[in-house]
Design a protein around this motif. Structure first.
Motif: not given
Length: 168
Positions: A39-54
């Motif tokens: 859950a932590w790894a998947l959530g963190s991956m989604l946060v990074e994806l969102a940050r990259e795309r603002q």
């Protein structure tokens, strides 16, 4: 008289995925197990994806009634949390992505609100919540994104799940 240089750009509407494509995503995106660390790894991956795309989104992961991950990025609002809860309840009730549930209703010429007769303040069959399915167990939770148009929310979750599961 107006002069333009070159042809007028044509905007292609984004193709809506078919029911078959949406159902295939759910058959394909299955976990061998789903832990707190996952859950932590998947959530963190989604946060990074969102940050990259603002992307101004909130991200949420629930398993068996427990919130395992939540993040709100700049531009998101408390309303996104309300949408997350409503979309997640659709996944928990129907065992399918919130986008697929809504698409099935549209394919029948109706709306989720009319066909389900559920309170729209509690349930929303809008894209962005996807079932966490474990092999041999079934749906154990949901990963949800809110803040973009519903198809973009859905696609962001599917992209992260594809990437995450490819590393398993």
């Amino acid at each position: 008289m107006t002069h333009t240089s070159g042809p007028t750009p044509k905007f292609q509407p984004e193709l809506t995925p078919s029911l078959e494509e949406l159902e295939a995503q759910e058959r394909r995106l299955v976990f061998p197990r789903f832990t707190y660390e996952d859950a932590w790894a998947l959530g963190s991956m989604l946060v990074e994806l969102a940050r990259e795309r603002q992307a101004p989104v909130a991200v949420d992961i629930h398993r068996a009634g427990q919130q395992l991950f939540h993040a709100a990025l700049p531009g998101s609002t408390p309303d996104n949390d309300a949408w997350i809860a409503r979309k997640r309840r659709v996944v928990e009730r129907y065992g399918a992505s919130s986008y697929l549930v809504g698409a099935r209703c549209r394919a029948k010429g109706t709306t989720f609100e009319d066909s389900s007769r559920l309170d729209p303040d509690v349930y929303a069959a809008h894209g962005g919540s996807f079932p966490i399915t474990v092999e041999g167990v079934g749906v154990v939770g949901a990963v949800t994104v809110s803040g973009l148009p519903q198809l973009a929310d859905h696609r962001m979750v599917v992209e992260a799940l594809d990437t995450f599961l490819a590393k398993q």
